[in-house]
Each structure stands twice: as C-alpha cells, then as structure tokens.
Design a protein around this motif. Structure first.
Motif, PDB file in Angstrom:
ATOM      1  N   ARG A  21      28.084  46.661  45.282  1.00 20.51           N
ATOM      2  CA  ARG A  21      29.211  46.411  46.183  1.00 20.51           C
ATOM      3  C   ARG A  21      29.521  44.931  46.301  1.00 20.51           C
ATOM      4  O   ARG A  21      30.141  44.483  47.251  1.00 20.51           O
ATOM      5  N   ASP A  22      29.068  44.111  45.316  1.00 20.27           N
ATOM      6  CA  ASP A  22      29.404  42.700  45.270  1.00 20.27           C
ATOM      7  C   ASP A  22      30.549  42.495  44.297  1.00 20.27           C
ATOM      8  O   ASP A  22      30.856  43.346  43.451  1.00 20.27           O
ATOM      9  N   GLY A  23      31.170  41.344  44.411  1.00 21.29           N
ATOM     10  CA  GLY A  23      32.205  40.969  43.457  1.00 21.29           C
ATOM     11  C   GLY A  23      31.677  39.873  42.532  1.00 21.29           C
ATOM     12  O   GLY A  23      30.926  38.990  42.972  1.00 21.29           O
ATOM     13  N   HIS A  31      36.915  27.219  27.265  1.00 21.08           N
ATOM     14  CA  HIS A  31      38.271  27.710  26.976  1.00 21.08           C
ATOM     15  C   HIS A  31      39.184  27.675  28.211  1.00 21.08           C
ATOM     16  O   HIS A  31      40.324  28.147  28.134  1.00 21.08           O
ATOM     17  N   ASP A  32      38.640  27.181  29.385  1.00 22.13           N
ATOM     18  CA  ASP A  32      39.438  27.052  30.610  1.00 22.13           C
ATOM     19  C   ASP A  32      40.056  28.386  31.028  1.00 22.13           C
ATOM     20  O   ASP A  32      41.244  28.492  31.304  1.00 22.13           O
ATOM     21  N   THR A  33      39.216  29.444  31.054  1.00 21.22           N
ATOM     22  CA  THR A  33      39.681  30.767  31.506  1.00 21.22           C
ATOM     23  C   THR A  33      38.740  31.269  32.592  1.00 21.22           C
ATOM     24  O   THR A  33      37.589  30.835  32.715  1.00 21.22           O
ATOM     25  N   SER A  34      39.266  32.224  33.365  1.00 21.11           N
ATOM     26  CA  SER A  34      38.483  32.812  34.450  1.00 21.11           C
ATOM     27  C   SER A  34      38.526  34.330  34.348  1.00 21.11           C
ATOM     28  O   SER A  34      39.473  34.920  33.798  1.00 21.11           O
ATOM     29  N   TRP A  35      37.476  34.942  34.898  1.00 19.02           N
ATOM     30  CA  TRP A  35      37.409  36.413  34.909  1.00 19.02           C
ATOM     31  C   TRP A  35      36.858  36.864  36.269  1.00 19.02           C
ATOM     32  O   TRP A  35      35.928  36.276  36.800  1.00 19.02           O
ATOM     33  N   TYR A  36      37.462  37.943  36.848  1.00 17.36           N
ATOM     34  CA  TYR A  36      37.036  38.510  38.119  1.00 17.36           C
ATOM     35  C   TYR A  36      36.848  39.997  37.945  1.00 17.36           C
ATOM     36  O   TYR A  36      37.721  40.690  37.387  1.00 17.36           O
ATOM     37  N   SER A  37      35.698  40.464  38.373  1.00 20.03           N
ATOM     38  CA  SER A  37      35.361  41.874  38.161  1.00 20.03           C
ATOM     39  C   SER A  37      36.239  42.779  39.033  1.00 20.03           C
ATOM     40  O   SER A  37      36.793  42.337  40.041  1.00 20.03           O
ATOM     41  N   ARG A  41      38.002  42.442  43.168  1.00 13.48           N
ATOM     42  CA  ARG A  41      39.297  42.805  43.743  1.00 13.48           C
ATOM     43  C   ARG A  41      39.145  43.897  44.822  1.00 13.48           C
ATOM     44  O   ARG A  41      39.779  43.864  45.860  1.00 13.48           O
ATOM     45  N   GLU A  42      38.279  44.874  44.528  1.00 13.54           N
ATOM     46  CA  GLU A  42      38.069  45.958  45.489  1.00 13.54           C
ATOM     47  C   GLU A  42      37.477  45.435  46.793  1.00 13.54           C
ATOM     48  O   GLU A  42      37.778  45.944  47.876  1.00 13.54           O
ATOM     49  N   LEU A  43      36.627  44.376  46.689  1.00 14.20           N
ATOM     50  CA  LEU A  43      35.995  43.817  47.881  1.00 14.20           C
ATOM     51  C   LEU A  43      37.038  43.335  48.883  1.00 14.20           C
ATOM     52  O   LEU A  43      36.865  43.457  50.101  1.00 14.20           O
ATOM     53  N   PRO A  48      44.309  45.795  40.696  1.00 11.45           N
ATOM     54  CA  PRO A  48      44.061  44.880  39.558  1.00 11.45           C
ATOM     55  C   PRO A  48      45.227  43.939  39.306  1.00 11.45           C
ATOM     56  O   PRO A  48      45.031  42.740  39.046  1.00 11.45           O
ATOM     57  N   GLU A  49      46.465  44.469  39.359  1.00 11.43           N
ATOM     58  CA  GLU A  49      47.609  43.628  39.045  1.00 11.43           C
ATOM     59  C   GLU A  49      47.979  42.682  40.180  1.00 11.43           C
ATOM     60  O   GLU A  49      48.728  41.726  39.991  1.00 11.43           O
ATOM     61  N   ALA A  50      47.425  42.934  41.414  1.00 11.63           N
ATOM     62  CA  ALA A  50      47.777  42.104  42.561  1.00 11.63           C
ATOM     63  C   ALA A  50      47.003  40.806  42.599  1.00 11.63           C
ATOM     64  O   ALA A  50      47.391  39.894  43.312  1.00 11.63           O
ATOM     65  N   LEU A  51      45.902  40.728  41.862  1.00 16.72           N
ATOM     66  CA  LEU A  51      45.100  39.506  41.856  1.00 16.72           C
ATOM     67  C   LEU A  51      44.764  39.182  40.397  1.00 16.72           C
ATOM     68  O   LEU A  51      43.810  39.717  39.829  1.00 16.72           O
ATOM     69  N   PRO A  52      45.486  38.287  39.768  1.00 17.36           N
ATOM     70  CA  PRO A  52      45.274  37.994  38.327  1.00 17.36           C
ATOM     71  C   PRO A  52      43.998  37.172  38.111  1.00 17.36           C
ATOM     72  O   PRO A  52      43.425  36.623  39.059  1.00 17.36           O
TER      73      PRO A  52
END
Length: 806
Positions: A21-23, A31-37, A41-43, A48-52
């Motif tokens: 239940r963690d994010g 490469h200056d990119t970010s990723w969020y599980s 977003r569920e936390l 998914p599309e509301a938080l890029p």
C-alpha cells in the motif's frame, strides 16, 4: 529459461509493491525521466492519466511549506550517494492535504556518479493528525496551568520525587532546588492540629482510588503557617502503580475572614436570639391588639351600617312625606317651605352617603371596576350636573380640555365621584369669581395615557397650617366656630383614597394671593377607538360674544388650539358694528350675552350664511329665544362642550347631532305609565310611617297596593293572592326580607307560587347587602329614602318588561 525467471521476479516485485500500500517512484538521472507506480497514483486518488510521469507536475502538489525541506534532503542524498527520509503534505485528487512519509536512495552508475534515485511514500495522515491534536491539547493544557492561580503536583506512590509546577513552588514559598519532595518532609511541615486529619482524608482516598479535598495549614517557606486547599485524585495505573494528581490553592486570607465572620455570626446569632425572643413577645402583644382592633373595626362597620339604617328609615319618612306634601300644597309659601325642608333632607342624605363611602374606603372595601368609558362625556356630565348649584352661588364654572379625547379604561364611578367632590369643594369655598376645570390627556412612554384633572378656584385659599391635613378625614379649610361652610370634611379624604387606589394621587397648591388648585393625576390605558391627537387645521375667524372676559378667554384658548383665529366681543351691538367691516366664518353667543327679549334677527341679517351657535348651560330656559334661534338657523350647544363639538362648529348639522347625543335629557313628564291590567303591588314594610308613604307613592302612580307587616305575612299574602310585584323590606321582626324571599322562591320552584319580581327596600347601602339580596333570589334593590321618580322608573322596568323565572 532466463526470460521466464526474470518475469517471475518482476511479477513477485509487483505483488509486493501492491500489497505494501506504498507508492513508488524512480528518477533516471542519466536520461532525465521519472516514473511513478500505479500504487503512487492510487495512494492520492489519481487515475493514471490524471498524474503523468512528470517530476515538475508531481512536485507542484507538494505543500509550499514542506517543499524546501524535501529538496534540501534530496540534494544532500545526491551529494553523498546516500539515503534520505522526509515528511510532507501532498495535495490529493480531492484537493485535500495529506501527510505522507517518504524514503529515498541514490544509486551510482558504472562511473560512480549518481545514476538513479528511487523511493517510496507511505500514508501517515491519521498518525500525523493525532500527533498534532495531541500537541495542541498539550499546549492548551500548559497555557491553562500557567494561567491558573493554583499549583499542580503529581506523584507515583513508592517512587522518589514529586512533580511540582512553578506556581506550586511559588505558593509554598520554595525554590525548586530547595523544595521538600519526600512525603515525610512534606508531612513534617503540616500544622500539628491538621496532621491526623490530612492522613485520614488522603489515606482513605488513596485506598479507595477516589478524589479528595481538604483545607489545612502548611508551614510556608518563609516560616509562617498558611491555610491551603488541596484537591486531588488517586488512580491505579495499568501496571498496578498508584498515581496521585492534584492542585493546591492558597486560601489563607479567605479562611481567616471566614473564621472572623463565623465568630461575628455567633455573636450576632446570640444577639438575634435574644432580640427574637423580645420580638416574639412584642408580636404576640401586637397580634392580640390587632385582633382587638379588627373587632373594633368590625364593630365600627356594623355600627355605621346599623346607624345608616336607623337614620335612613326615619329620613325616608321625612323626605317621602315632604314630597307628598309638595304635591298637594297650593300656596307659594307652602311650596317654598316644603322645598327648603326637602333640600335640607337631601343634604342630610349626602352627609350619610359620604360617611358610608368613607367607611368603605377606610375598610378597604372600595373595589374598583375598570372598564372602557368615555372620559370626556363622564366629566362633562359631572360638570353639567353641578352647574345649577354653582350658578346659584353666582360663580362661573369654566372648562378646558387639552390632548386626546377618546375612550379610556378605568373606574368611571370613582372618577366621577372625585370630580364631583373637587368641584363641590371649590364651589363651597368660592363666594365670587370662577371655578376652572382643566383636563390634560397626553401619551405616556409606556403606551398609557397621562390624565391630569385640575380644579382651580378664586376662593380665599387654604392656610399653610391646614394644608398638611387637608386630605385627612373630617378636616376643613376652616374649622373655626365662625366658619361659613358646612360639610363633613370627608370629600377630599374619599377622593384621595380613590385616586391612590387607581394608582394616582391628588395634590394641593394654594398660593399666598388666594385661591386653591387641586390636581388629580392618573395613568389610564386607552380603550379601543382612542385615536392619536389630530393636527389642527386653519379654520378662519371666529367671533365670540361674551360679557365675561375671563369666561371668553377660556373658550378662546380651546378654539385657537383647533386652528381658529378668535375675536372677543362684549355685546351684540359690537358684533353688528364689526359686521359692517368684516365677515367671520363662525359666531358664538355665550350665555353671558343672552337675555330674555333679545332680538337675534339683526345679527342673522347682518351675517347671512355664517354658522352661529348659542352656548347655553344645561339648566338654561328661554323657549322664546330658542324658537327664534331655530327659525333663524342659529344652532345651540350645551356647555361645557366636548372637543368633538368644538371641532364641528363650522358644520351646523354635525354640531346639532353631537349636541343631541350629549345634551341632558328633559325631566320626566308627570304622565303616569301604563301598567299591566290588574297590576297589584305587595308592600312588605314594618315601619308604619314608611308603609304609609309607600302606599301613597304607589297610589299616586296609579297602582293597587296591599301591605304586609313582616316576612311571614308576606309569604301568606303571596300564597293567598299572588301579586304582580313585591316590594320587600329587609330588616323586619320575626322573619326578615331575605328569609321571606328564599321561602317564596322555594315555593315557586315547587310549583306552589307562580312567582313575581321581588324588589328589596333597604336602608343598608353597602355592596354586601346588595349581593345578599340577589343571592336570596331578589331581582333588584332600591335604597331608602325613596323618591317618587326613582320608584316610578323601577316599577316601569319590572312591570312593563318580561321577567325570567326566579
């Protein structure tokens, strides 16, 4: 095979991430990119599309106050290739701030420089909110303790040390490093007389685990004993230990004052007990004397009532015989002598009535009966009734009214009696000049009306030595043997007593120059229909013809308040001369300018179409002049005049209608009424003279009459031949009138007697006597002495109108 193994590891990691239940998040620095599980977003409640996967978008939702600390730790981890933690508030999908706790780590690349930063966040909002609430509560409690006048302490039994607030230390007079904290040291500082009580109270509370409160003396750090109040509570902790918590207050000054008051109270109680014993003895004596006074008062009331009966009974004979004698007297001298004797008898009757009124007022039996009535008409009717008596003395009676003139709520009878007494008193002491009656009715702030009635005369005035007692019973303005004025001296006493009962008062003003002014002040409620005072309107010129300058000025004031311009003229000749140059809008001829034989025609011819009125007193009589005035279209107004009559003087028809409604009724004609065929009256009277007078009165009125000498004879006579009406005396030997009436009504209810109106004849004039008559079954009450006209009216009412069965 290697790919399958890799997929299993990936799936396992995804299940672990979903179950925690963690994010999770990751930043690829190369490469200056970010990723969020997805769990990130569920936390926060995002789709998914509301938080890029955009670091700037995600970081923009961090609370502004928390973002600098987060970035600082982030940069420090980059610099050291280490771990970092943080707590911050994040704006979720519902635009609410939520507390989260995060952990992050920097991963180096092959070259040893930072390549990735990974992290995870957990929802700690509930935990953080609870901490903040606890912190706020703690701070609130600390502020309350600091502000309190009491000191706090806490101790765990069996453990060393005692927690004391700064205020506690201040109260007992010690610095923290010097304060006694051991139980033995504290007990040693207790006053020897309070030591055992302290042990018992606190020990019992500790054993039972409950609260305690007690006052005791404790040796202050300065060395003296002071009074303190300790309140505490004992409770058992989960681990079995006992916790004592309490507060200490300095009550030294209050306790000393209480002890002093208790000592004083003991002295006072002893003094009060002594004086109470003496007072009880005095009260016992006072009660005995009160009983004696009440008996004496009751005896006095009985004496007055019986004396009233004993005086009224022969007086009834005197006045009745005089009235009968006047009807048969032929010579003018006989008529004059009989009239003089009759007036003397009526004067004696007024004295008796005044004594009875005073007796009722003094005994507290003058019950008021407030009801709506027309104040203007009540006072005008009173003045009109007294004008003949005032005119006989050659004194002018004038009237003025200021303010409202609508109906009010009050006791009309009491008010008219006060006005009658005040005007009669002024007339008695005024040999020449005038008596002025002024009424002022104004709005009061509480919605009531302030009513002022002033009666002012031009008599000799009242000496200063007598003004203090002028309202006492049997007091006169002049009580010397040479005084010229009669009377009982009860009128003013009765008037003031009635005024006080109505919530008002009467005052006296008698200047050294002479004259007296009695002023009645009352506060009455307006009755329905009482309208605010209307603003005056411009009405034009009014000519007032009066040979009396003073009387003319009184009426002129009233006319000017209504909007008239007023010109005073002394004679009809002056009016005719003025008419050659000016035309007024109204002409008023006062009675002072009228005389028999006066020709009004020249006045009407000189001023055709102008409203004119004769202002006449109630007892004025000149049929010829009245007929001439009617022929010439000149109206008539009876004085004193109500405000409504004055306001309608420029409307002839309205003035005539108002005058017709308020003018005194003419005296009844001597024509006998028509009695029912065969009407017969049974006169029940034991006094021979009164029986003879009653018979003559009834025969004079054209009625058949039988007599009975007591109640038993009356019952027999009614059964033998039922009369049309019974006149029943009350006080008779054997069976009195009340008992006879009760027996007749019982016979009527039993069907043995058809019934008839029974009218009481009594010399007792009290309300209790009237109530007793009605309760016995009588239909009415006539008070002796009787006048022929009073008897005629009563018989007309009962013999010529339907009557309900008794």
């Amino acid at each position: 095979m290697a790919d399958e193994h890799l997929r299993e590891r990936l799936q396992r990691l995804e299940r672990v991430a979903a179950g925690s239940r963690d994010g999770y998040w990751e930043r690829d620095l190369l490469h200056d990119t970010s990723w969020y599980s997805p769990s990130f977003r569920e936390l926060f409640g995002f789709a998914p599309e509301a938080l890029p996967d955009d670091r700037d978008v995600v970081n923009a939702r961090v609370h502004p106050d928390d973002l600098p600390e987060f970035l600082a730790r982030y940069q420090q981890a980059l610099a050291t290739l280490g771990h970092f933690t943080y707590e911050l508030r994040y704006l979720d999908a519902r635009d609410q701030w939520r507390w989260v706790r995060g952990r992050g780590r920097v991963w180096p690349g092959d070259d040893g420089r930072p390549a990735f930063i990974t992290g995870a966040v957990s929802d700690v909002h509930a935990e953080k909110s609870a901490q903040q609430s606890l912190l706020a509560l703690t701070r609130r409690f600390e502020r309350a303790v600091d502000a309190s006048a009491e000191g706090l302490f806490e101790r765990v039994l069996g453990e060393p040390g005692l927690y004391m607030t700064d205020r506690y230390l201040e109260l007992i007079g010690f610095r923290r490093e010097d304060a006694p904290t051991a139980p033995e040291a504290l007990l040693e500082r207790l006053h020897p007389d309070d030591h055992e009580r302290f042990r018992q109270v606190v020990g019992a509370a500790m054993r039972a685990g409950r609260r305690w409160e007690l006052d005791y003396r404790f040796r202050h750090g300065g060395g003296e004993y002071r009074w303190y109040r300790q309140r505490g509570r004992a409770e058992r902790l989960p681990d079995g230990r006992k916790l004592l918590t309490g507060m200490l207050a300095d009550v030294h000054e209050q306790t000393l004052q209480r002890h002093e008051l208790e000592g004083t109270r003991a002295q006072l109680e002893a003094l009060v007990a002594e004086r109470t014993a003496r007072l009880e003895s005095a009260l016992k004596l006072a009660r005995e004397r009160q009983i004696e006074a009440e008996r004496a008062n009751a005896a006095k009331s009985r004496f007055v009532a019986h004396m009233s009966h004993e005086i009224r009974t022969p007086l009834n004979g005197v006045l009745g015989m005089l009235e009968l004698a006047q009807r048969v007297a032929t010579l003018p001298e006989q008529q004059r002598y009989l009239e003089t004797a009759r007036r003397s008898g009526e004067t004696l009757l007024q004295v008796i009535n005044a004594v009875l009124d005073f007796s009722r007022v003094e005994a507290g039996h003058a019950e008021l009966k407030p009801r709506p009535f027309d104040l203007v008409q009540a006072l005008i009717a009173t003045m009109r009734g007294m004008m003949p008596m005032v005119r006989e003395r050659g004194v002018k009676l004038m009237f003025d009214w200021v303010g409202r003139d609508g109906p009010v709520i009050g006791d009309e009878r009491a008010l008219r009696q006060i006005a009658t007494n005040l005007i009669g008193n002024a007339a008695k002491f005024t040999q020449r000049g005038q008596i002025g009656v002024t009424v002022n009715v104004m709005d009061a702030p509480d919605g009531l009306l302030d009513v002022t009635l002033a009666v002012e005369d031009t008599g000799p005035g009242i000496p200063p030595a007598r003004r203090e007692r002028i309202f006492d019973a049997f007091e006169q303005g002049d009580d010397s043997l040479a005084r010229e004025h009669g009377g009982t001296g009860l009128g003013l006493a009765i008037s003031r007593a009635l005024a006080l009962d109505m919530g008002g008062d009467i005052t006296l003003d008698s200047p050294p120059s002479g004259g007296a002014r009695f002023t009645l002040k009352l506060r009455l409620a307006p009755a329905p229909g009482n309208m605010p005072l209307a603003a005056p309107r411009r009405r034009g010129m009014a000519w007032l013809v009066s040979t009396s300058t003073a009387g003319g000025e009184w009426l002129a004031r009233r006319l000017r308040r209504l909007g008239w311009q007023v010109r005073l003229l002394a004679s009809l000749d002056q009016v005719l001369q003025a008419a050659e140059q000016q035309r007024p809008q109204l002409v008023l001829l006062s009675e002072f300018s009228l005389h028999t034989g006066l020709d009004l025609a020249p006045l009407r011819h000189a001023l055709p179409g102008v409203p004119m009125h004769l202002l006449i007193r109630p007892d004025w009589h000149d049929p010829g002049l009245e007929a001439q005035a009617r022929h010439l279209g000149i109206g008539r107004a009876v004085t004193p005049m109500a405000p409504a009559v004055l306001a309608q003087f420029d409307d002839m028809e309205a003035t005539r209608a108002a005058d017709a409604a308020t003018a005194p009724r003419p005296a009844p004609t001597p024509d006998l009424p028509r009695w029912p065929a065969g009407a017969e009256v049974l006169l029940v009277e034991d006094n021979p003279v009164n029986q003879m007078i009653g018979q003559e009165f009834l025969r004079t009125l054209g009625l058949a009459v039988r007599t009975a000498g007591d109640g038993a004879q009356a019952v027999d006579a009614c059964l033998d031949r039922p009369p049309t009406l019974v006149l029943m005396d009350l006080q008779m030997p054997g069976m009195d009138g009340l008992e006879a009436t009760r027996r007749l009504r019982e016979l009527q209810r039993a069907g043995r007697w058809p019934g008839a109106p029974i009218i009481a004849l009594t010399a007792h004039a009290g309300a209790s006597d009237r109530n007793a008559c009605l309760a016995a079954g009588m239909d009415g009450v006539l008070t002796k002495p009787l006048a022929l006209e009073v008897l005629r009216k009563a018989l007309s009412q009962w013999l010529n109108s339907p009557r309900s069965s008794g």
